[in-house]
Structure formats: C-alpha cells, structure tokens
Design a protein around this motif. Structure first.
Motif, short mmCIF file in Angstrom:
data_model
loop_
_atom_site.label_atom_id
_atom_site.label_comp_id
_atom_site.label_asym_id
_atom_site.label_seq_id
_atom_site.Cartn_x
_atom_site.Cartn_y
_atom_site.Cartn_z
N GLY A 168 0.86 -1.30 0.01
CA GLY A 168 -0.02 -0.02 -0.03
C GLY A 168 0.76 0.99 0.17
O GLY A 168 2.17 1.25 0.47
N ASN A 169 0.30 2.33 -0.70
CA ASN A 169 0.92 3.52 -0.94
C ASN A 169 2.46 3.81 -1.03
O ASN A 169 2.98 4.66 -0.77
CB ASN A 169 0.76 4.24 0.51
CG ASN A 169 -0.69 4.24 1.29
OD1 ASN A 169 -1.69 4.70 0.87
ND2 ASN A 169 -0.90 3.44 2.47
N GLY B 247 2.24 5.97 -5.40
CA GLY B 247 1.58 7.09 -5.55
C GLY B 247 2.29 8.10 -6.46
O GLY B 247 1.73 9.15 -7.11
N GLY C 230 -4.80 0.54 -0.49
CA GLY C 230 -4.29 1.63 -0.63
C GLY C 230 -3.11 1.53 -1.80
O GLY C 230 -2.30 2.18 -2.04
N ARG D 71 -3.60 3.97 -4.33
CA ARG D 71 -4.06 5.33 -3.91
C ARG D 71 -3.02 6.36 -4.62
O ARG D 71 -2.00 6.26 -4.48
CB ARG D 71 -4.00 5.10 -2.11
CG ARG D 71 -4.30 6.45 -1.61
CD ARG D 71 -4.43 6.41 -0.20
NE ARG D 71 -5.42 5.25 0.26
CZ ARG D 71 -5.34 4.50 1.36
NH1 ARG D 71 -4.32 4.83 2.16
NH2 ARG D 71 -6.08 3.63 1.58
N HIS E 241 -7.59 4.05 -5.68
CA HIS E 241 -7.99 5.48 -5.48
C HIS E 241 -9.56 5.82 -5.42
O HIS E 241 -10.13 6.45 -4.56
CB HIS E 241 -7.08 6.58 -6.25
CG HIS E 241 -7.54 8.06 -5.84
ND1 HIS E 241 -6.74 8.55 -4.91
CD2 HIS E 241 -8.39 8.99 -6.42
CE1 HIS E 241 -6.97 9.65 -4.93
NE2 HIS E 241 -7.99 10.10 -5.75
#
Length: 611
Positions: free
Chosen positions: A297-298, A301, A322, A325, A349
């Motif tokens: 996750g994350n 980005g 995420g 995301r 997202h």
C-alpha cells in the motif's frame, strides 16, 4: 452487296491492326520484364518474387525497374561487392531465410533509394564495417535470428536515415562503444543477446533520438545504476526473458522520462518501487510473469499519470489496501493467473474510474470483499473472462457476475471477527524476563491480528517488543518502561474485535531490608525514579563489605611495596645517619618576643631517630 462486303473487309482489317498493336505492346513489355527462371514478376506492381526458387546465388537478369525484390527461402550464402548495382530503382529487398554467412564490404552499393532491408533467419556471425555503405535512405534494417556475436564500431555509420533496427534472437556477447555512431535518426532498437552480461550503456549514449528500446535475454542479475543515461527522449522500454534479473538498482532508470515500461518473464520478487518513483509521466506498467507476491500500500502514488498496470502470471498473494492510492487516472488492472483470494475496493483511489479488470484464474473467495466488483459489472470490461469462485464451497466455480441483486446479500457475505479467549490476561514479572500474550480470532474471511502498544501505536514483527506471525505478542527481556496495557485487534472486511492485556514489570529485587540509597547519582537503565525525582542507587551490605575489603587489601599491598623499595634504595647508598637533630622555636616564645621590648628568644631542640 458490294458496299456491305467492303464494310466487312474494313472491319477485319481494323481488328487485325488492333491485335497486332496489342501483341506488339505485350511483346515490348515482356521484353522489358524478362523474369529469370523460377521467378514471378508483376510488371504493374514492379515486383519480382524469387522466393523458394532454390537459388544458391542472386539470379542474373533481374528487371532494372523493379522496386520490390523477394529472395526469401533460398540457399544464398554470399553477397559480393555491389551485388545489386543494376537495381537502382529498388525500394524493398528481402533476403530472409537463406544461408547467408558472408556479406562483403559495399555489397549494397548503388541502392541509394532502398528503404527496407531484411536479412533475418540467416547464419551471419559478424557484419563487416562498410557492408551497408551507400544505403543513405534506408529506414528499416532487420538482422534478427542470426548468429551474430559482436557488433563492431561504426557498423551502421552509413545509415544516417535509419529509424528502426531489430537484432533480436542473436548470440551477442559484446557491443562496441561506437557501434551506433551515426544513427542520428534511429527511433526504435530491438536487441537480444543471452550472452550479454551488461547493458551496453556507452553504445546507447550515441542514440540521442531513440524513443523505443527492447532488450531480451540478457544475462543480468541486477540492472545497474544509470544504465540508460542520456536517453532523454526514450518513451518505451521493454526488458523481457531475463531469467536471472532479480533486482533493479535504485537509480537504474535515472534520467528517463518513460511513458511505457515493461519488465516481464524475469525473476523480480517485488515491485521495484524505488527505481519507479521518479517516472511521473508513466502511463503503462507491465510486470507480468515475475514471482512478485505482494503489491504494498501507498508506494505507487508517485506515478501520478499511471493508467494501466499488468501483472499476469505472477505469484500475487495479496494486493494491499491503498496499493493504487493517488492514481486518479487509473483505468486498467490485469492480475489474471495469480494466487489472489480477493481484491478489495480500498486498494484503488476510486473504483469509479476503473474501466477494465482482469481477475480470472485466481482462487477467489466470494464474500463481501468482492461485492463492489459485482455492482460495477456493467461499467467494467472483463475481457470476456469473468472471475469465478474457487475457494467457496457454496459457490464453487460459479461466475459471481451472474448473481442477481436479490441474491447478493445472502451469497456474498462476511462474518465479523471474534476473539476466542476473552479471559483478561495480566502478567507481573521481574525485570529481564520474557512474556508472551496469546490472541486468536475467528471470522469470515479469516481476520488478521495486530497489536497496539500502551501508546496505541502498531507493533511491528521485529524488535524486542514484537507482534508474532501467529497472532501472539512477545516482550523479550522486559523492562519497567514496558509496563502498561496492550491491545489485541482482530479485523476483517466485516469489522473488528479487540482485547486488552496488562503487563507490569518489577525492577531487580534487593537482598537487604535496608539498602543504601545514594542521592544525586546517575541512574542505571534498571533503576526507577524516586518519589520526589531523586535518583537512588541500591547497594547490598554484603556486596559493600566485600568491596571495602578488596580496597583495603589493595591499599596495604601498595604501601608495603613502596617501603620495600625505599629499604633497598637506602642500602645501596652506603652509611647513612640514623639520627637527626631538629631545632624549633615554640609558638609561645614567638608571641612573647613580638609583644616585648627585649630581643631574647629561647630555642628548643630534640633528637629523632630514623628507623
């Protein structure tokens, strides 16, 4: 009658004249387009097709006006100097699928207008410098599927207009630094060499206009830093079938402004987040057929413009919440043929922007986590391969996209986690001991178990105080500052459940009822603050007596050694007086003398004997 007969005669004469004229034109055209035996010529299209004619050499008598010459599927072995000098109108030449071993220098001299040259599927091992001399307008060169070992300096220096080279499926071991000198217009390069152990970085720096680069079958274990420096206009990079490629160095893609990146059929075990983070113009990313297990996750980005992500045929176990995301333009995700049991909407997202999803051939568990997929089935393209349930006994092999809205609430369900042992756990231990708290839970889907410290911060699986993979909490070598209430949290898509546990750690116990307490001393790690903030250090009486005894013994030993040394030193000096006379004035006498008028002062003497 006479008039009619004359009319018929005139008609016959006209027909004969027309026939002779047509025959003459045909003969003239045939004479001009005299095809070599076993070749087929098309005068209208200006094409000569000698494919499969069993030629061992380039045939003689080829039409000079030909624009396309096909010599494929023959047994031609050599191209001599100025082999095609009579074909000055030629635009396309195909010599694929022959037995070419030798191409002499200036073999193509005279073909100034040639646009495409195909030499694939031959037995070339080396191309001499100057072999392509005179091909000033050539735009496409295909030398794939040969046995080329080395590309020499200035091999392509005469091809100033060349835009496309494919050298795939060769046995390249070395590409010289000046190989691509002169290719100022090259747009696309395809290289293949299972024996190349390094990226030919220096050679690639000559290709300032390059936009597309394909690498196949490189013998690399890692992609080094700055492998593609100076390729500022490169937009598409493809690296494939590199079985040993496991990692990408942090700056391996530095300097690139890619819009498309493909690294497939390699051995990457993780998404290369760090090398990717600066590719803010990237639209397309394909990491298919790599043993990647997680998309965390994350971490993606920074790829603000990313629209497509492909990871087909990998080892994906989980796509975390995420994972995508920050990717507002994300349109397509293809994760077919992996090991995913679910894909939660929180990974995106926004699922509203998703237009295509490849989720087939995964062991999906049909529960509430996939409810969003069913509800967006009218807006998402599954490519004709809809996902199916494989791990749910009730819905085995069902295409859950066929469920009606009325069926969904009862079929795609989840059960909130429940911690099994609700008995409160409390532990009181001495400093330095190890404590383990147990926590297990049930639910559908199987909940994940995590731990929060007394400050309600998540605990990691590493460190002295850590959350174990089996759901337990371990506190090793407990310290007083570890005291407090820890929280076990079990969670899944349906909710969570929690259970507090308590830990109290006592400092090291003292063996004396009345220990010494020294104020103002610095505190050791095991010490605890006093009630009024004074730092106290505890001493055992027995320990203090032992320390004092050791100190006294050490002191007397030192004094004894000094006296012995003085004794031997004095003996070495010979006869020394053992008495001394000392004269002194008593204090009272000095006081009297200062106060009186006389000058008399009494002096006393005594004798001291040296031992």
């Amino acid at each position: 009658m006479q008039a009619g007969r004359q009319m018929l005669e005139r008609t016959a004469v006209c027909r004969a004249a027309l026939y002779l004229l047509a025959a003459g034109v045909a003969l003239t055209s045939e004479a001009r387009w005299s095809c070599p035996p076993s070749c087929r010529c098309n005068s209208a299209a200006l094409e000569v097709n000698c494919s499969g004619g069993q030629f061992t050499n380039v045939p003689d008598g080829l039409p000079r006006e030909a624009k396309l010459l096909n010599l494929t599927h023959n047994t031609i072995k050599t191209l001599v100097h100025q082999q095609f000098h009579t074909l000055m109108q030629l635009l396309h030449l195909d010599l694929s699928d022959n037995l070419l071993v030798v191409i002499e220098v200036e073999a193509f001299l005279g073909l100034q207008g040639l646009l495409t040259l195909r030499l694939s599927h031959n037995q070339l091992k080396i191309i001499p410098v100057g072999a392509f001399a005179g091909l000033t307008n050539l735009q496409l060169l295909d030398i794939s599927s040969n046995e080329i070992l080395v590309l020499l300096d200035f091999t392509f220096s005469d091809l100033a207009a060349l835009q496309f080279i494919t050298a795939a499926d060769n046995d390249l071991v070395f590409i010289s630094h000046q190989t691509f000198t002169g290719l100022n217009s090259l747009q696309e390069l395809q290289l293949d060499g299972c024996n190349l152990t390094a990226v030919p970085t220096e050679a690639l720096t000559q290709l300032s206009a390059l936009k597309t680069l394909h690498f196949q079958r490189l013998g690399l274990a890692t992609l080094p830093n700055y492998s593609f420096r100076h390729l500022m206009h490169l937009k598409e990079l493809v690296i494939s079938h590199c079985a040993w490629l496991e990692t990408l160095s942090g700056n391996s893609l530095f300097g690139l402004n890619l819009t498309s990146l493909t690294i497939k059929h390699c051995n990457l075990s993780a998404v290369p987040y760090i090398p990717l983070h600066h590719l803010v113009y990237l639209l397309y990313l394909d990491l298919s057929f790599n043993p990647i297990t997680y998309i965390h996750g994350n971490l993606l980005g920074d790829l603000l413009r990313l629209q497509e992500f492909h990871l087909v045929g990998g080892s994906l176990l989980r796509i975390e919440i995420g994972a995508f995301r920050g990717l507002e333009h994300f349109r397509l995700l293809n994760v077919s043929r992996n090991l995913l049991t679910t894909l939660e909407s929180g990974a995106f997202h926004s699922v509203d922007s998703l237009r295509a999803l490849g989720l087939d051939s995964n062991p999906l568990a049909c529960d509430c986590r996939l409810l969003w997929v069913v509800r967006r089935r009218l807006y998402v393209n599954f490519g004709g391969r809809p996902p199916a349930c494989t791990t749910s006994a009730q819905l085995q092999d069902w295409n859950f996209l066929d469920f009606s809205e009325a069926e969904l609430p009862s079929l795609l369900t989840c059960r909130q986690p429940r911690i099994l042992n609700r008995k409160r756990q409390e532990a009181r231990v001495d400093q330095g001991h190890t404590v383990v708290f147990y926590c297990s839970a049930e639910g559908d889907p199987v909940p994940s178990v995590s731990w929060l410290n007394p400050q309600l911060r998540p605990l990691s699986p590493i460190g002295r105080v850590r959350a174990l993979s089996n759901g337990s909490l371990e506190v090793r070598y407990a310290q007083p500052q570890d005291s407090g209430t820890y929280l076990c949290v079990a969670s899944n898509a349906a909710g969570n459940d929690s259970l507090p546990v308590s830990l109290r750690v006592r400092t090291f116990p003292s063996s004396s009822k009345n220990p010494f307490r020294l104020k103002g001393w610095p505190t050791f790690p095991s010490a605890s603050p006093g009630e009024n903030g004074d730092q106290k250090l505890h001493f055992d009486v027995k320990t203090l007596l032992i320390a004092a005894t050791i100190g006294f013994v050490s002191f007397f030993s030192s004094v004894s050694v000094c006296f012995i040394f003085m004794l031997f030193w004095s003996k070495s000096k010979g006869q020394i007086k053992h008495t001394a006379t000392i004269a002194y004035v008593p204090r009272s006498a000095v006081s009297s003398s200062n106060g009186g008028t006389g000058n008399y002062m009494e002096t006393s003497r005594f004798t001291m004997k040296l031992i």
